[in-house]
Each structure stands twice: as C-alpha cells, then as structure tokens.
Design a protein around this motif. Sequence first.
Motif, PDB file in Angstrom:
ATOM      1  N   CYS A 113       0.809  -1.225   0.000  1.00  0.00           N
ATOM      2  CA  CYS A 113       0.000   0.000   0.000  1.00  0.00           C
ATOM      3  C   CYS A 113       0.837   1.267   0.000  1.00  0.00           C
ATOM      4  N   GLY A 114       2.008   1.229   0.635  1.00  0.00           N
ATOM      5  CA  GLY A 114       2.870   2.397   0.704  1.00  0.00           C
ATOM      6  C   GLY A 114       2.502   3.390   1.792  1.00  0.00           C
ATOM      7  N   ILE A 115       1.473   3.074   2.603  1.00  0.00           N
ATOM      8  CA  ILE A 115       1.030   4.003   3.640  1.00  0.00           C
ATOM      9  C   ILE A 115       0.987   3.348   5.023  1.00  0.00           C
ATOM     10  N   GLY A 116       1.480   2.119   5.130  1.00  0.00           N
ATOM     11  CA  GLY A 116       1.553   1.467   6.431  1.00  0.00           C
ATOM     12  C   GLY A 116       0.329   0.687   6.836  1.00  0.00           C
ATOM     13  N   ALA A 117      -0.553   0.398   5.885  1.00  0.00           N
ATOM     14  CA  ALA A 117      -1.799  -0.293   6.227  1.00  0.00           C
ATOM     15  C   ALA A 117      -1.747  -1.796   5.991  1.00  0.00           C
ATOM     16  N   CYS A 118      -0.950  -2.258   5.059  1.00  0.00           N
ATOM     17  CA  CYS A 118      -1.031  -3.662   4.627  1.00  0.00           C
ATOM     18  C   CYS A 118      -0.026  -4.591   5.309  1.00  0.00           C
ATOM     19  N   PHE A 119       1.008  -4.040   5.979  1.00  0.00           N
ATOM     20  CA  PHE A 119       2.011  -4.843   6.673  1.00  0.00           C
ATOM     21  C   PHE A 119       2.823  -5.712   5.719  1.00  0.00           C
ATOM     22  N   ALA A 120       2.980  -5.278   4.476  1.00  0.00           N
ATOM     23  CA  ALA A 120       3.744  -6.064   3.503  1.00  0.00           C
ATOM     24  C   ALA A 120       5.233  -5.780   3.565  1.00  0.00           C
ATOM     25  N   CYS A 121       5.609  -4.604   4.007  1.00  0.00           N
ATOM     26  CA  CYS A 121       7.030  -4.239   4.062  1.00  0.00           C
ATOM     27  C   CYS A 121       7.419  -3.955   5.498  1.00  0.00           C
ATOM     28  N   VAL A 122       7.867  -4.976   6.197  1.00  0.00           N
ATOM     29  CA  VAL A 122       8.227  -4.802   7.599  1.00  0.00           C
ATOM     30  C   VAL A 122       9.633  -5.335   7.856  1.00  0.00           C
ATOM     31  N   VAL A 123      10.220  -4.837   8.925  1.00  0.00           N
ATOM     32  CA  VAL A 123      11.532  -5.294   9.363  1.00  0.00           C
ATOM     33  C   VAL A 123      11.463  -5.425  10.886  1.00  0.00           C
ATOM     34  N   PRO A 124      12.060  -6.467  11.465  1.00  0.00           N
ATOM     35  CA  PRO A 124      11.994  -6.638  12.925  1.00  0.00           C
ATOM     36  C   PRO A 124      12.608  -5.457  13.657  1.00  0.00           C
ATOM     37  N   ALA A 125      11.924  -5.002  14.696  1.00  0.00           N
ATOM     38  CA  ALA A 125      12.462  -3.932  15.527  1.00  0.00           C
ATOM     39  C   ALA A 125      13.596  -4.479  16.383  1.00  0.00           C
ATOM     40  N   ASP A 126      14.558  -3.633  16.696  1.00  0.00           N
ATOM     41  CA  ASP A 126      15.741  -4.079  17.426  1.00  0.00           C
ATOM     42  C   ASP A 126      15.406  -4.563  18.835  1.00  0.00           C
ATOM     43  N   SER A 127      14.329  -4.092  19.404  1.00  0.00           N
ATOM     44  CA  SER A 127      13.926  -4.515  20.735  1.00  0.00           C
ATOM     45  C   SER A 127      13.502  -5.970  20.773  1.00  0.00           C
ATOM     46  N   GLY A 128      13.271  -6.547  19.594  1.00  0.00           N
ATOM     47  CA  GLY A 128      12.793  -7.920  19.520  1.00  0.00           C
ATOM     48  C   GLY A 128      11.293  -8.024  19.689  1.00  0.00           C
ATOM     49  N   LYS A 129      10.646  -6.894  19.852  1.00  0.00           N
ATOM     50  CA  LYS A 129       9.198  -6.864  20.020  1.00  0.00           C
ATOM     51  C   LYS A 129       8.567  -6.069  18.882  1.00  0.00           C
ATOM     52  N   GLY A 130       7.870  -6.764  18.016  1.00  0.00           N
ATOM     53  CA  GLY A 130       7.172  -6.090  16.944  1.00  0.00           C
ATOM     54  C   GLY A 130       8.029  -5.803  15.729  1.00  0.00           C
ATOM     55  N   TYR A 131       7.463  -5.004  14.853  1.00  0.00           N
ATOM     56  CA  TYR A 131       8.104  -4.706  13.575  1.00  0.00           C
ATOM     57  C   TYR A 131       8.002  -3.216  13.274  1.00  0.00           C
ATOM     58  N   LYS A 132       8.903  -2.774  12.412  1.00  0.00           N
ATOM     59  CA  LYS A 132       8.852  -1.429  11.863  1.00  0.00           C
ATOM     60  C   LYS A 132       8.329  -1.521  10.428  1.00  0.00           C
ATOM     61  N   LYS A 133       7.414  -0.640  10.078  1.00  0.00           N
ATOM     62  CA  LYS A 133       6.902  -0.589   8.714  1.00  0.00           C
ATOM     63  C   LYS A 133       7.813   0.308   7.886  1.00  0.00           C
ATOM     64  N   ILE A 134       8.428  -0.284   6.873  1.00  0.00           N
ATOM     65  CA  ILE A 134       9.422   0.449   6.100  1.00  0.00           C
ATOM     66  C   ILE A 134       8.804   1.640   5.375  1.00  0.00           C
ATOM     67  N   CYS A 135       7.585   1.478   4.865  1.00  0.00           N
ATOM     68  CA  CYS A 135       6.965   2.549   4.090  1.00  0.00           C
ATOM     69  C   CYS A 135       6.532   3.727   4.949  1.00  0.00           C
ATOM     70  N   ARG A 136       6.259   3.495   6.228  1.00  0.00           N
ATOM     71  CA  ARG A 136       5.768   4.563   7.098  1.00  0.00           C
ATOM     72  C   ARG A 136       6.782   4.975   8.155  1.00  0.00           C
ATOM     73  N   ASP A 137       7.352   3.986   8.869  1.00  0.00           N
ATOM     74  CA  ASP A 137       8.358   4.289   9.892  1.00  0.00           C
ATOM     75  C   ASP A 137       9.711   4.600   9.267  1.00  0.00           C
ATOM     76  N   GLY A 138       9.952   4.079   8.085  1.00  0.00           N
ATOM     77  CA  GLY A 138      11.186   4.294   7.339  1.00  0.00           C
ATOM     78  C   GLY A 138      10.854   4.992   6.035  1.00  0.00           C
ATOM     79  N   PRO A 139      11.622   4.752   4.974  1.00  0.00           N
ATOM     80  CA  PRO A 139      12.648   3.712   4.856  1.00  0.00           C
ATOM     81  C   PRO A 139      13.956   4.019   5.574  1.00  0.00           C
TER      82      PRO A 139
END
Length: 253
Positions: A218-244
Amino acid sequence: MMKQELMTIMEHSTVAKDTYMLVIQGESVAPPIDPGQFVHVLVSRDFFLRRPLSIADVNFANGTLTLLYKELGKGTQALSLKQVGETLDVLGPGGQGFPVESLNIEKALLVGGGIGVPPLYYLAKQLTDKGVAVESVLGFQTKEDVFYEEHFRALGEVRVMTNDGSRGDKGFVTDGLPEGEEAFDMYFSCGPAVMLKAVSDQLASYPGYISIEERMGCGIGACFACVVPADSGKGYKKICRDGPVFRPEEVIL
C-alpha cells in the motif's frame, strides 16, 4: 502529507544498463521533501500494486521530481515504455527521510549500492548546501551498471566499486570504506539489506542512518507487507511509514 496527483513525464532516458531516469512534473512538488523519501507510482491499471521509486532530485522552481529506477520485472518494464508527455498517477512523498536539517556535522560518508544510490544524490546536494563535506562510495555489479558518478563527483570525493573491477576498484562497497577514527562524522547508506548490515557492522563505531530497499504494497503502512523486525525484539517497523530511513540500532537486518 502524501498527495495523489497525475504528473506529467518531462524526461525519460536510459542512464545505465536497465536503469532509467524519469523526470515528472506536478503542482504537488513543494517543500518539504526530504532526501530518502519516495513516491508510489501507478504504472497502469494493468498492475494492481504501485511501484515505490526513490526521489533522486527535486526542483521546486520547476515543480519536478527526478526518479531513477531499474527494470526488474513486468511493472518496471511497462514503466520504461512510458513516453514524454504522458501522465502517471503518483502518490507521495512517502516515508521518513534523512533528517538533514537537524544534523550538526562537518563531513559525511555516503554509501550506496546499485539502485540504492539515487536517494543519496539528493541527500548529497542537501548536505553540501549546508556546508557539509561529502565523500561517497558507490557500488555496482559492472561498469555497465554505473550511473550518476559524475553527478556525485561534482559534490565531493567519490570511490566507485564494481564486483568485477571493470570500473573503479574491484570489490564490494565495504572494501572501499575509508579508514581512520576521524575519517568522517556520520555515515548514510542505502541499498539491499545484506549490504546495509555489512556497512553498519563495519562502521559500528560511527553514528549513521540506513535506508532500506523493500517492495511495498500500500505504501502508507496499512497492509504490513514491508516490515523489518524492531531491534527490541518486540514487533516490527513498517518500512513505508516508519522508514525507509532508520538508525541502524532501530532494526534487525
């Protein structure tokens, strides 16, 4: 804020093997647009998903964005056939870019690999405008893949690395990184995840930012297709919204 607009193709040309420069114009090209942000392009109604393209340069006076992309599949192949004068449905700018305005540094190292090079050009221009000295290490597979070398040389020192040694020096970008504790103040890198991990590991003693290449839905953080594990080990970062763009310690590559 992301805006959707039909933008006109002003220029479309080949700059390297399977690599194209696309200049598009529209009324929504206005500040702020940060280096590292992207636009989501709808190639045609034949393709359900948009294609994320990094912004390589911006001309606010002319209302243009310069995008560099590589032909990697049917979508980008169809995009490569678009002609000057045609329009594209563009959504953007998206994501979080490099925080140029908040930086207080004297020298920056830019490390780009392949199609990760484009956003670093706009970054290099922004940094030099702030009086920051820029050194770039650009990696490509072969000499046929090299692009924008002279553009970067106009802004600072450049070292080109190719896998086969056909242009510049032979090796990966990590083989071309400067050495010494005071070689630079901060690094900025964009490219595939395996390259980013190698760069961030080798430059662990320096502060830096990385920009992750990833296919998006989607490119807006809604679909969860582009994620990377957060360094805390809890959850994920959305590359399109939290990043890239992230600090390397924020994510697990």
